[in-house]
Design an enzyme around this catalytic site. Structure first.
Site, PDB file in Angstrom:
ATOM      1  N   TYR A   1       0.404  -9.769  11.073  1.00  0.00           N
ATOM      2  CA  TYR A   1       0.534  -8.987  10.667  1.00  0.00           C
ATOM      3  C   TYR A   1       0.982  -8.924   9.015  1.00  0.00           C
ATOM      4  CZ  TYR A   1      -0.528  -5.917  14.536  1.00  0.00           C
ATOM      5  OH  TYR A   1      -0.770  -5.595  15.662  1.00  0.00           O
TER       6      TYR A   1
ATOM      7  N   GLY B   1       0.611 -10.069   5.343  1.00  0.00           N
ATOM      8  CA  GLY B   1      -0.763 -10.268   4.687  1.00  0.00           C
ATOM      9  C   GLY B   1      -1.598  -9.024   4.709  1.00  0.00           C
TER      10      GLY B   1
ATOM     11  N   GLY C   1      -4.176  -6.651   6.489  1.00  0.00           N
ATOM     12  CA  GLY C   1      -4.877  -6.206   7.615  1.00  0.00           C
ATOM     13  C   GLY C   1      -3.715  -6.485   8.729  1.00  0.00           C
TER      14      GLY C   1
ATOM     15  N   HIS D   1       6.160  -2.419   8.957  1.00  0.00           N
ATOM     16  CA  HIS D   1       5.630  -2.043   7.667  1.00  0.00           C
ATOM     17  C   HIS D   1       4.388  -1.507   7.594  1.00  0.00           C
ATOM     18  CE1 HIS D   1       4.562  -2.862   3.241  1.00  0.00           C
ATOM     19  NE2 HIS D   1       5.715  -2.281   3.172  1.00  0.00           N
ATOM     20  N   ASP D   2       3.195  -2.040   8.420  1.00  0.00           N
ATOM     21  CA  ASP D   2       2.073  -1.631   8.302  1.00  0.00           C
ATOM     22  C   ASP D   2       2.083  -0.169   9.120  1.00  0.00           C
ATOM     23  OD1 ASP D   2       1.184  -3.773   7.288  1.00  0.00           O
ATOM     24  OD2 ASP D   2       0.044  -4.461   9.135  1.00  0.00           O
TER      25      ASP D   2
ATOM     26  N   ASP E   1       8.807  -0.129   1.957  1.00  0.00           N
ATOM     27  CA  ASP E   1       8.746  -1.367   1.417  1.00  0.00           C
ATOM     28  C   ASP E   1      10.461  -1.736   1.483  1.00  0.00           C
ATOM     29  OD1 ASP E   1       6.287  -1.466   0.933  1.00  0.00           O
ATOM     30  OD2 ASP E   1       6.355  -1.352  -1.428  1.00  0.00           O
TER      31      ASP E   1
END
Length: 138
Positions: A43, A45, A47, A63-64, A105
């Site tokens: 996860y 980076g 995508g 985070h995604d 973030d």
């Protein structure tokens, strides 16, 4: 070192708040720690899919998911205001979208800092072959 930074940003595709997120990560770890997460696990980076490989990778998964919940704006392009106060990252933006992205973030940078001991160099540039499992729900 500055040249390395510029090259890395070109390779991964610079986005509006990428520099801000990188600086947050560096604030919670040592300088240039961000580079460790450019392509890490399933996860961290660009995508993501499969099952997070460790607690550090899980920080990127969360985070995604956080970015996916930000509605009405593009979290990867939003720039926001923040500062450091007594060792803490403080989001200073009042705009709803910008504040939500900043908080995503901020939480991820703190998470990565708290889980730096789980970092496994073997998961850097991990082949997508090892991330083929069904993805978890956010």
């Amino acid at each position: 070192m500055r040249t390395l930074w510029i090259v890395a940003m070109c390779l991964i595709g610079v986005e509006g708040n990428l520099f801000q997120f990188a600086r947050m990560i560096d604030a919670k770890q040592e300088a240039f720690s961000f580079f460790k997460y450019i392509s890490y696990g399933c996860y961290c980076g660009w995508g993501g899919q499969g099952t997070p490989k460790d607690a550090s990778d899980r920080c990127c998964f969360v985070h995604d998911c956080c970015y996916a919940r930000v509605k009405g704006c593009n979290p990867k392009l939003v720039e926001y205001s923040y500062s450091y106060r007594t060792g803490k990252i403080v989001c200073e933006t009042y705009n709803r979208c910008k504040r939500a992205v900043c908080e995503c973030d901020r939480v991820a940078a703190i998470c990565l800092g708290q889980n730096v001991n789980t970092y496994n160099k073997g998961y850097m540039f991990l082949s997508s072959y090892y991330c083929r499992q069904k993805s978890e729900q956010c």
